[in-house]
Design an enzyme around this catalytic site. Structure first.
Site, PDB file in Angstrom:
ATOM      1  N   LYS A  87      -1.305   1.447  -7.666  1.00 33.18           N
ATOM      2  CA  LYS A  87      -2.233   0.398  -8.384  1.00 33.18           C
ATOM      3  C   LYS A  87      -3.725   0.831  -8.517  1.00 33.18           C
ATOM      4  O   LYS A  87      -4.278   0.416  -9.618  1.00 33.18           O
ATOM      5  CB  LYS A  87      -2.127  -0.740  -7.558  1.00 33.18           C
ATOM      6  CG  LYS A  87      -0.909  -1.465  -7.447  1.00 33.18           C
ATOM      7  CD  LYS A  87      -1.290  -3.037  -6.822  1.00 33.18           C
ATOM      8  CE  LYS A  87       0.177  -3.575  -7.275  1.00 33.18           C
ATOM      9  NZ  LYS A  87       1.104  -3.495  -6.335  1.00 33.18           N
ATOM     10  N   GLU A 109      -5.548 -11.367  -9.499  1.00 29.25           N
ATOM     11  CA  GLU A 109      -4.496 -12.147  -8.797  1.00 29.25           C
ATOM     12  C   GLU A 109      -3.833 -11.174  -7.904  1.00 29.25           C
ATOM     13  O   GLU A 109      -3.788  -9.855  -8.121  1.00 29.25           O
ATOM     14  CB  GLU A 109      -3.290 -12.644  -9.799  1.00 29.25           C
ATOM     15  CG  GLU A 109      -2.419 -11.579 -10.246  1.00 29.25           C
ATOM     16  CD  GLU A 109      -2.778 -10.422 -11.027  1.00 29.25           C
ATOM     17  OE1 GLU A 109      -3.815 -10.443 -11.515  1.00 29.25           O
ATOM     18  OE2 GLU A 109      -2.115  -9.332 -11.008  1.00 29.25           O
ATOM     19  N   SER A 376       6.047   4.933  -5.047  1.00 26.33           N
ATOM     20  CA  SER A 376       4.664   4.001  -5.646  1.00 26.33           C
ATOM     21  C   SER A 376       3.661   3.759  -4.399  1.00 26.33           C
ATOM     22  O   SER A 376       2.625   3.608  -4.900  1.00 26.33           O
ATOM     23  CB  SER A 376       5.025   2.810  -6.151  1.00 26.33           C
ATOM     24  OG  SER A 376       6.023   2.169  -5.221  1.00 26.33           O
TER      25      SER A 376
HETATM   26  C1  LIG Z   1       2.659  -3.509  -6.606  1.00 25.38           C
HETATM   27  C2  LIG Z   1       3.674  -2.604  -6.187  1.00 25.38           C
HETATM   28  C3  LIG Z   1       4.725  -2.505  -6.885  1.00 25.38           C
HETATM   29  C4  LIG Z   1       5.190  -3.192  -8.103  1.00 25.38           C
HETATM   30  O1  LIG Z   1       4.277  -3.219  -8.992  1.00 25.38           O
HETATM   31  P1  LIG Z   1       4.775  -2.633 -10.491  1.00 25.38           P
HETATM   32  O2  LIG Z   1       3.907  -3.329 -11.595  1.00 25.38           O
HETATM   33  O3  LIG Z   1       6.199  -2.821 -10.696  1.00 25.38           O
HETATM   34  O4  LIG Z   1       4.533  -0.909 -10.267  1.00 25.38           O
HETATM   35  C5  LIG Z   1       5.545  -1.340  -6.524  1.00 25.38           C
HETATM   36  N1  LIG Z   1       5.035  -0.670  -5.415  1.00 25.38           N
HETATM   37  C6  LIG Z   1       4.107  -0.854  -4.676  1.00 25.38           C
HETATM   38  C7  LIG Z   1       3.880   0.097  -3.670  1.00 25.38           C
HETATM   39  C8  LIG Z   1       3.091  -1.793  -4.947  1.00 25.38           C
HETATM   40  O5  LIG Z   1       1.867  -1.803  -4.435  1.00 25.38           O
END
Ligand SMILES: *Cc1c(COP(=O)(O)O)cnc(C)c1O
Length: 396
Positions: A87, A109, A376
């Site tokens: 993010k 948000e 992610s």
């Molecule tokens: C917010 C988040 C997601 C989901 O958001 P995307 O916009 O689909 O990438 C996935 N993994 C983590 C670790 C997150 O914090």
């Protein structure tokens, strides 16, 4: 990929009140200017490298590969970034853009609190005010992240409307932006909302696939066969896919949260169970009830329980360029535990959805094939919830 009017095939667009039109037009103009500005790009690269810790590693998961006995698996380590997830890529980009536009205030948000924490971080770094809208339910479930945001100097506003969760926080943030367009920028957290947000967020997250490409070239001298990422709104997934879309030999797979299963009401798998609709300023697929109202969604992963999907993913799905597969809570939890034991990496429960699918397909692929899986985020935040899922009560 986008048409000039901000559409991806039939999806996307700008379904917003008249009062917001000026704000999105101003934002689009500014973005089109700064994305070509060498000084802006230098500054952003500096922030990525020196502050966020990029480039993130592309790690060969040797033990996992050996254990599954098929394709070679590489992990794209977005969990190693500052604040522990992908993010920060988007947030640093948007905060820098807002600053260049002369804005003093960031609105955001947040659901689980991850995007709120990232935005509060960038606001602190750049000396901007920060207001984060968060469903009341979520503020109770994610008290630690509320504390983090306040510690970073942000104001957290609990949202009581609707189901008091993420979708209501988005609606409230859009409303706040309407009344503060002159000095505020709405730092949207995923590849969704009205144009130009899906394009802006995608461009800032595309650094993920740009790096995967050259890192894999260095390590293997070729492109991957399969790229896997989890999908909430879809920002880490589109970031992982973007630089491979033109390479038809690369399979792109997005993993949606199926929750307790796509044949139950407790799911967040939008492509598997949703229908086309219009919500939060965009046309895309959404989970809906029989009357076309947005349905309540469920997943063990707070980051994936959004009732829609970004419009570019909807289009990639329509074209058959990317595949979207549902992964249940149970499969994700198994993958969470598996990666911890096998590689010594605790992934975010969101990312564990992508790991789960790699575990499904890798064994049947030849050993000279290559899969990349985007981690992610890191999983420290999820440990208490997973322990609870397994029937163990630990203090957070
Ligand atoms: C917010 C988040 C997601 C989901 O958001 P995307 O916009 O689909 O990438 C996935 N993994 C983590 C670790 C997150 O914090």
């Amino acid at each position: 990929m986008t048409n000039p009017d901000g559409r991806f095939g039939i999806h996307g667009g700008q379904y917003i009140p008249e009062t917001l039109m000026n704000a999105v037009i101003e934002l689009e103009k500014a973005y089109n200017h700064y994305k070509k500005d060498p000084a802006f790009n230098r500054e952003l690269t500096e922030l990525f490298n020196e502050y966020a810790g990029r480039p993130s590693r592309l790690y060969y998961a040797e033990k996992m590969t050996g254990d599954l006995g098929g394709a070679r698996i590489y992990l794209k380590r977005e969990d190693l970034n500052h604040t522990g997830a992908h993010k920060i890529n988007n947030v640093l980009g948007q905060a820098l853009l807002a600053k260049k536009m002369g804005k003093k205030r960031l609105i955001a948000e947040t659901g689980a609190g991850q995007h709120g924490v990232a935005t509060a971080t960038a606001a602190a770094l750049m000396g901007m005010e920060c207001v984060v809208f968060m469903g009341k339910e979520d503020t109770l479930r994610q008290a630690l992240n509320v504390y983090r945001m306040r510690l970073l100097g942000a104001q957290v506003v609990p949202v009581m409307t609707g189901t008091a969760t993420l979708k209501d926080a988005v609606s409230e943030a859009l409303r706040e932006w309407t009344s503060r367009v002159d000095d505020a920028h709405y730092c949207l957290g995923s590849v969704m909302g009205p144009h130009p947000f899906p394009v802006i967020v995608r461009d800032f997250q595309a650094v993920i696939s740009k790096e995967i490409r050259w890192q894999l070239m260095q390590k293997e001298g070729r492109l991957p066969d399969v790229v896997i990422a989890c999908v909430g709104g879809g920002s880490n997934a589109i970031g992982s896919f973007w630089h491979f879309i033109e390479d038809k030999g690369v399979r792109l797979i997005g993993c949606e949260a199926a929750g307790r299963g796509v044949d139950t009401q407790e799911t967040a798998a939008t492509i598997a169970t949703g229908k086309p609709g219009i919500f939060h300023g965009m046309k895309s697929y959404f989970c809906q009830d029989q009357y076309g109202q947005i349905a309540p969604v469920y997943s063990i992963s707070a980051g994936l329980d959004y009732p829609g999907i970004g419009p570019e993913h909807a289009h990639l799905h329509d074209m058959g360029r990317a595949e979207y597969v549902p992964v249940t809570d149970e499969e994700a939890v198994n993958a969470f535990e598996y990666l911890a034991r096998t590689e010594g990496i605790i992934p975010a429960i969101e990312s564990a959805h992508a790991i789960a699918h790699a575990m499904k397909i890798a064994p049947d692929m030849d050993r000279d094939r290559i899969i990349t899986v985007t981690i992610s985020g890191r999983g420290d935040k999820d440990c208490a919830a997973i322990a609870r899922y397994r029937g163990e009560d630990i203090h957070e």
